[in-house]
Design a protein around this motif. Structure first.
Motif, mmCIF file in Angstrom:
data_model
loop_
_atom_site.group_PDB
_atom_site.id
_atom_site.type_symbol
_atom_site.label_atom_id
_atom_site.label_comp_id
_atom_site.label_asym_id
_atom_site.label_seq_id
_atom_site.Cartn_x
_atom_site.Cartn_y
_atom_site.Cartn_z
ATOM 1 N N LEU A 1 58.686 57.128 4.227
ATOM 2 C CA LEU A 1 57.416 57.276 3.525
ATOM 3 C C LEU A 1 57.044 55.912 2.958
ATOM 4 N N PRO A 2 56.150 55.172 3.645
ATOM 5 C CA PRO A 2 55.684 53.899 3.083
ATOM 6 C C PRO A 2 54.631 54.192 2.021
ATOM 7 N N LEU A 3 54.865 53.772 0.809
ATOM 8 C CA LEU A 3 54.001 54.129 -0.306
ATOM 9 C C LEU A 3 52.790 53.215 -0.368
ATOM 10 N N SER A 4 51.628 53.788 -0.655
ATOM 11 C CA SER A 4 50.428 52.977 -0.837
ATOM 12 C C SER A 4 50.516 52.184 -2.134
ATOM 13 N N ASN A 5 51.337 52.659 -3.057
ATOM 14 C CA ASN A 5 51.675 51.922 -4.265
ATOM 15 C C ASN A 5 53.138 52.219 -4.558
ATOM 16 N N SER A 6 53.694 51.630 -5.566
ATOM 17 C CA SER A 6 55.127 51.789 -5.807
ATOM 18 C C SER A 6 55.437 53.112 -6.502
ATOM 19 N N VAL A 7 56.722 53.487 -6.469
ATOM 20 C CA VAL A 7 57.230 54.620 -7.223
ATOM 21 C C VAL A 7 58.256 54.078 -8.209
#
Length: 298
Positions: free
Chosen positions: A72-78
């Motif tokens: 899951l490449p995140l559009s922003n960080s977790v």
């Protein structure tokens, strides 16, 4: 567990190994992952690379040649939060690899791409076929619920250190949060709303201030899902109600009134519940849920 007064970030992690710290063997074998079959409902699976796998010394013992891995490449960080040695750590990552075995049981997450992080963080699930990602706050129409946790402690591995803790994931984008849930559960999230309360005729109070989710599996079957956090003596747990087990519903007609589901006694839990009254936090969610039921009850 006591709450630390401040939190620590990547510059403070990992903590120095103590004599009591658990470590992993450098002889643990590496593996090549097989991606999930593609589906338009989910982000594309990416093959693992040498940079994401890391050295042999960092491989978790749960890895297998036959595992299925989807990134899951995140559009922003977790932001990952956990407590270790009475210190609260908050670490940021930019992708999550979700690893399942050949039977579809969740094994672990591998998180990487974080600033200042030289090794991946591996979050392992033991003896759990499919843990439910728990949204900690009820979702409102104009407010995303972005913090996910799991009900029990799990094993976390970072570099050479292995320990157990309760861990939470705070996303910055609602879409990332949704895809994370979908990939874990292997289902499409087709409805979600915050409930003020839910009560059944046979069991009384089921929950207060929780989310109601509707999921559609790859086989087309749809279920309602909510966490029963009532004060009854039995263990708090997630409740699944197949949509095709809803016989009919009463929409409540006006704001502040619950939606009443008439349940078919197809299995023991539904026989006990008989009916389920759902009071939503926002009336627009009541209207949307009734529209959902109209379209999906056959």
């Amino acid at each position: 567990m006591s709450h630390p007064d401040s939190h620590f970030d990547a510059e403070d992690w990992p903590l120095p190994l103590s004599g009591r710290a658990s470590t992993i063997s450098s002889s643990t074998s590496s593996s090549i992952a097989i991606a999930y079959s593609s589906s338009p409902s989910f982000p594309p699976a990416l093959s693992r690379t040498a940079s994401s796998i890391g050295s042999r010394s960092r491989q978790a013992s749960c890895f297998s040649l036959y595992d299925d891995v989807c990134r899951l490449p995140l559009s922003n960080s977790v932001t990952i939060s956990f407590v270790r040695s009475n210190k609260l750590f908050k670490l940021r990552y930019t992708y999550i690899d979700i690893r399942k075995d050949a039977m579809g049981s969740l094994k672990c997450f591998e998180l990487g791409g974080g600033p200042g992080q030289q090794t991946p963080l591996i979050h392992t699930f033991n003896d759990t076929k499919l843990p439910v990602p728990h949204l900690e706050h009820p979702k409102l129409p104009n407010e995303a619920s972005l913090r996910i946790s799991f009900m029990d402690e799990q094993t976390v591995q970072s570099a050479q250190t292995v320990f157990t803790t309760q861990i939470s994931y705070t996303f910055e984008e609602w879409r990332d949060c949704v895809q994370f849930q979908e990939l874990i559960l292997g289902s499409k999230l087709i409805f979600i709303a915050g409930m003020a309360e839910a009560k059944s005729k046979g069991r009384g109070e089921e929950c207060i201030s929780q989310n109601l989710r509707a999921l559609r599996g790859h086989n087309g079957k749809e279920v309602l899902l909510f966490f029963a956090n009532s004060q009854r003596k039995e263990l708090k747990r997630y409740v699944h109600i197949p949509v095709n087990c809803i016989d009919s519903f009463n929409p409540g007609k006006k704001a502040g009134k619950p939606v009443t589901l008439q349940l078919q006694p197809n299995f023991d839990l539904l026989s006990q519940m008989k009916t389920l009254n759902i009071l939503f936090l926002d009336d627009s969610d009541r209207i949307a849920f009734c529209q959902f039921l109209t379209e999906h009850i056959k």
